[in-house]
Write an enzyme that holds these catalytic residues in place. Structure first.
Site, PDB file in Angstrom:
ATOM      1  N   MET A 301       0.694  -1.223   0.087  1.00 35.63           N
ATOM      2  CA  MET A 301      -0.373   0.034  -0.058  1.00 35.63           C
ATOM      3  C   MET A 301       1.192   0.582   0.005  1.00 35.63           C
ATOM      4  SD  MET A 301      -3.179   1.575   0.351  1.00 35.63           S
ATOM      5  CE  MET A 301      -3.096   3.192   0.052  1.00 35.63           C
ATOM      6  N   GLU A 302       0.728   2.542  -1.174  1.00 33.62           N
ATOM      7  CA  GLU A 302       1.169   3.408  -0.932  1.00 33.62           C
ATOM      8  C   GLU A 302       0.938   4.321  -0.105  1.00 33.62           C
ATOM      9  OE1 GLU A 302      -2.285   4.017  -3.724  1.00 33.62           O
ATOM     10  OE2 GLU A 302      -1.239   2.426  -3.116  1.00 33.62           O
ATOM     11  N   ASN A 303       1.272   4.370   0.529  1.00 35.01           N
ATOM     12  CA  ASN A 303       0.726   5.202   1.870  1.00 35.01           C
ATOM     13  C   ASN A 303       2.286   6.461   2.088  1.00 35.01           C
ATOM     14  OD1 ASN A 303      -1.522   3.442   3.343  1.00 35.01           O
ATOM     15  ND2 ASN A 303       1.055   2.856   3.956  1.00 35.01           N
ATOM     16  N   GLU A 336       4.756   0.747  -6.294  1.00 29.06           N
ATOM     17  CA  GLU A 336       4.184   1.548  -4.731  1.00 29.06           C
ATOM     18  C   GLU A 336       5.212   2.501  -4.692  1.00 29.06           C
ATOM     19  OE1 GLU A 336       1.924   0.854  -3.317  1.00 29.06           O
ATOM     20  OE2 GLU A 336       2.057  -0.954  -4.298  1.00 29.06           O
ATOM     21  N   HIS A 339       3.019   4.919  -7.481  1.00 29.22           N
ATOM     22  CA  HIS A 339       2.347   5.690  -6.593  1.00 29.22           C
ATOM     23  C   HIS A 339       2.221   7.557  -6.210  1.00 29.22           C
ATOM     24  CE1 HIS A 339      -1.736   3.356  -7.358  1.00 29.22           C
ATOM     25  NE2 HIS A 339      -0.547   2.152  -7.209  1.00 29.22           N
ATOM     26  N   GLU A 358      -4.031   3.436 -10.327  1.00 25.56           N
ATOM     27  CA  GLU A 358      -4.044   2.017 -10.009  1.00 25.56           C
ATOM     28  C   GLU A 358      -2.858   1.363 -11.825  1.00 25.56           C
ATOM     29  OE1 GLU A 358      -2.884   0.524  -7.029  1.00 25.56           O
ATOM     30  OE2 GLU A 358      -4.538   0.901  -6.311  1.00 25.56           O
TER      31      GLU A 358
END
Length: 884
Positions: A301-303, A336, A339, A358
């Site tokens: 997940m690209e936080n 990621e 992103h 995405e």
């Protein structure tokens, strides 16, 4: 977000308030509307000051939030998102006014909101909303959650957050939608010996004198709620400086050496992205955080500034990691990190345009891997990505890349092959159409103009069209606002004066609707004869004529950048097939893929693929052979339950692959390309699945010899060998694998061993694996994976078991994955009775607007039944003719 399982269902959003969505418009129409919201308009946040105090052992947290708000319309209430939060108080503050406590707080569990009512109406202006509340720490990867793992000191627990798509509301009362961007200042109280990681660097740490400390983080840039991140645990961190950014990797204590590969590779990736986007990465640091366990929903997940990744997708364990694993880790990193621009810096306005995140991250992942690691030859993988999209897009249950989304559940289902793989393939086609330089120029302008903001697809098309001077928007609308796969029928070429002239006709490729009226697309086409320059054409209005230099066989979709299937006349196909060995590997893959799919759909003889597979030379590209092996394996699986017919097909498939296996060998040769290492593992796995006695015997020999001969199961083949052994296990072998899993302390190895326990062809052993999965032994996050692994051989058994133990399985599956998890267990079935079972599950357990995966599963089952009834007999007949 990088998905663990590459398949899902996509979305776009229609506002509950009736705001029109671009996806609902006719292709070609440009729709500009207010950002979709499920909250009342008139109140918006600009800054969150957050203080979180987690209690990991009690699985709960307490928190305070001070949210800076702007009220743009007078109101007596404020409604914001909150999911399973308990409020102790809410006070509104404004300069020059007395504090005003909320007179009532009303929670709506279904809408996941909290409404604060105030005795005095609020005038327009700026306020601070102070909230005192608490919530729970979950055991699956949503909201603030915990992961347990074994260490040398015993069992430990770490905390992480996962907020995409709509789970920030499980930790923070907030406006939990992408268009409500704000800044965040976070502090967290944690045990003194543990590390806290956030989006931004820590600015201070204060010991509290009770074995705890308070860690403060710098304020983030303006961003969406789903990108906020927090992790707490017994971690280690290593860093490197690149272009003024501190790159870091964070692991549980003791695993840091396994993250060295990720840290090293991410440095070149950051430089490449800084250069490509023309906008420097804007945060002071960028961490990759590795976590034990796994999710059925996602792998990474690209936080912003703090990418979360499960260990299997980030760490290189010398005991089991393969060349394929390293390439997978690299591509996850690339996805990621891309992103951080496409998604974080510039964010889609609403989930209907999720593909702007995405699809572009998938495309950048592929483009950058090809550029920085050309020795992996990954550009050929574009065909595989496109095939994944075709597999979903050619079914009745498909949907446009951009489509209306109205609920949280629909937004969760948007993470599918259409969003990722079709999005990637369409971008690749459009880039090829306008040229790489013009495409990048448009992307750079898009980034500069919309930094820290929210966009829709047309914002990008305008910039690319301006840079390219070509009508990109009209073509882009055709492929993003309309579902389905174009089919280009190629007429016989007539050669005159050194030119081949032919007609191209556009139809539609469908797996389950042969009589469907074709949609209409403007399709960019590239065609060429051997050794000549390719010619571009645009098929518009359903037809086009094209002249190609040369008089040899005409290859349509040369280079495979087009998003369409190609159907030749029998004479034209014979000419292309005759020159198959001379085609570029990527075109060989494209022809193989189209020939197989068109044969299975009844549009071309099924024997055409088998003849190509039989004629492919042993020195063809390794990925071409990997494709052939995968298709032969798939065809073999479709004979499940028909042992005599299956054995006849297996004899052909083994005879085709065994010589290549003999050439490749079990032992790597000095200086062999990385692609050969990948092919070796693919061949062993395929031949093991096909039941090749020689491969099964050698795998068993190596497994038995590993105690006395470490070289018997080298890391590059360990998992592959275990897969063959487990698949063909008897009771004694299963017990041996079980004992190994029980004694294993390394999470990556342990998880794989539990997967292998669920991989047996033997129904009784599969049943034992299912029962084991619901005990505490494998760990909560391993249980769903084990049940899913059983479904690889026994879809009906796995689905029936999961439904019979629904509460226990639900407790182990991420809440945002359940609507897809259960139907997918059944997706590999060919039993007509399973259709009713899946429909009954959906009717009983899923809202009407959250059944996309159930419908797709049913469509796949119907297609498999049709394939077995109508296509396998033609393969049987071909085998009978050729094996006499």
């Amino acid at each position: 977000m990088h998905r663990k399982l590459i398949s899902s269902a996509v979305l776009t959003l229609i506002a509950l308030a009736g705001v029109p969505a671009a996806a609902a418009a006719a292709p070609g129409a440009a729709v500009r509307a207010e950002a979709t919201t499920q909250l009342p308009r008139g109140v918006s946040p600009s800054h969150y000051q957050l203080s979180i105090t987690p209690d990991a052992r009690a699985a709960s947290f307490s928190a305070k939030a001070a949210i800076t708000l702007t009220v743009s319309e007078p109101t007596a209430t404020i409604t914001l998102h909150a999911n399973e939060l308990r409020f102790a108080g809410a006070v509104l503050q404004a300069a020059g006014q007395p504090d005003q406590a909320a007179s009532a707080i009303t929670l709506d569990a279904a809408a996941q909101t909290a409404t604060l009512r105030f005795a005095r109406p609020l005038a327009k202006g700026r306020y601070i909303l102070a909230l005192d509340y608490s919530g729970k720490i979950r055991s699956q990867a949503t909201g603030l959650f915990s992961l347990d793992y074994d260490s040398a000191e015993g069992s430990k627990r770490a905390l992480y957050t996962q907020f995409e798509n709509s789970d920030a509301r499980a930790m923070i009362p907030c406006w939990d939608e992408p268009a409500y961007k704000a800044t965040f200042a976070l502090d967290v109280t944690v045990p003194s010996g543990e590390m806290a990681v956030g989006n931004m660097p820590a600015t201070g740490s204060t010991e509290l004198g009770d074995g705890r400390k308070r860690v403060q983080f710098a304020t983030t840039p303006k961003m969406s709620t789903y990108l906020l991140f927090l992790a707490v645990g017994d971690f280690e961190r290593a860093t490197a400086m690149v272009d003024g950014t501190e790159l870091g990797v964070v692991t549980k204590r003791g695993a840091l050496p396994q993250a060295r590969y990720a840290l090293d590779e991410s440095q070149a990736l950051l430089r490449e992205f800084n250069n490509y986007f023309g906008v420097r990465y804007p945060l002071p640091k960028l961490d990759n955080i590795a976590a034990p366990g796994r999710s059925q929903f996602f792998g990474a997940m690209e936080n912003w500034g703090a990418i979360f990744t499960f260990e299997y997708a980030l760490l290189v364990d010398p005991r089991i990691s393969t060349q394929s694993d390293k390439q997978g880790i690299y591509m996850t990193l690339a996805h990621e990190m891309a992103h951080q621009w496409f998604g974080d810096l510039v964010t889609m306005r609403w989930w209907d345009n999720l593909w702007l995140n995405e699809g572009f991250a998938s495309w950048m992942e592929a483009r950058t891997t090809e550029r920085l690691h050309p020795e992996w030859n990954t550009h050929i993988g574009a065909v595989g990505a496109r095939e994944s999209a075709f597999a979903s897009d050619a079914l009745q249950t498909t949907h446009p890349i951009v489509q209306p989304i109205a609920t949280v559940e629909q937004a969760s289902q948007a993470f599918d092959n259409i969003t990722y793989q079709k999005g990637e393939a369409v971008i690749r086609m459009l880039e090829a159409y306008v040229g790489a330089d013009a495409w990048r120029q448009g992307v750079r302008a898009y980034m500069r103009q919309h930094a820290y903001g929210n966009t829709v697809s047309d914002d990008l098309w305008r910039h690319v069209e301006r840079a390219a001077g070509k009508p990109v928007t009209a073509i882009a609308h055709d492929f993003t606002l309309r579902a389905g796969v174009p089919l280009i029928r190629v007429g016989d070429a007539v050669c005159s004066g050194g030119q081949s002239r032919l007609t191209l006709t556009q139809g539609e490729f469908s797996k389950d609707r042969p009589d469907k009226k074709p949609g209409a697309w403007r399709v960019p086409v590239l065609a060429q004869t051997p050794g000549k320059v390719a010619v571009r054409a645009l098929v518009s209005g359903g037809k086009a004529s094209i002249s190609v230099p040369g008089c040899g066989p005409v290859l349509v979709n040369a280079g495979q950048s087009g998003y369409y299937r190609t159907l030749y006349t029998p004479r034209s196909f014979a000419a292309v097939a005759a020159g198959f060995a001379a085609l570029a590997p990527i075109d060989q893959l494209g022809v193989l893929s189209d020939t197989y799919a068109l044969g299975m759909a009844g549009l071309q003889p099924t024997s055409d693929f088998l003849e190509l597979a039989r004629a492919t030379p042993l020195d063809a590209d390794t990925q071409v052979w990997g494709k052939i092996a995968a298709i032969l394996r798939s065809l073999h699986d479709n004979y499940q339950g028909e042992p005599q017919r299956q054995q006849k097909f297996a004899a052909f498939a083994i005879a085709r692959l065994a010589p290549l296996m003999a050439k490749t060998g079990w032992t790597p040769r000095a200086s062999e390309p990385d692609t050969v290492a990948n092919l070796r593992a693919e061949l062993i796995a395929a031949l093991g699945r096909l039941g090749d006695p020689a491969v099964i015997a050698e795998a068993r020999r190596r497994y038995a010899a590993q105690a006395g001969d470490p070289a018997a199961m080298p890391a590059a083949l360990r998992r592959t060998i275990l897969g063959v052994v487990a698949q063909n296990a008897d009771s004694a072998t299963w017990e041996s694998l079980h004992a190994a899993a029980l004694s294993e302390k390394t999470p990556l190895v342990r998880n794989h061993l539990y997967d292998m326990l669920a991989y047996s062809k033997d129904g009784a052993l599969a049943q034992r694996a299912l029962e084991l999965a619901l005990t505490d032994e494998p760990g909560l996050t391993n249980s769903p994976a084990m049940i899913n692994m059983v479904a690889a051989h026994h879809p009906d058994l796995a689905f029936d078991f999961a439904l019979a133990h629904l509460p226990q399985v639900n407790a182990r599956v991420d809440s945002n994955s359940r609507s897809r998890y259960f139907p997918r267990l059944a997706s590999g079935s060919a039993d007509p009775a399973m259709i009713a079972k899946v429909n009954a599950y959906a009717s009983s357990h899923l809202p009407a607007d959250a059944r996309a995966d159930a419908a797709t599963s049913v469509a796949n089952i119907k297609y498999r039944i049709k394939l077995r009834k109508e296509r396998l007999p033609t393969i049987d007949a071909w085998l009978a003719r050729t094996q006499q």
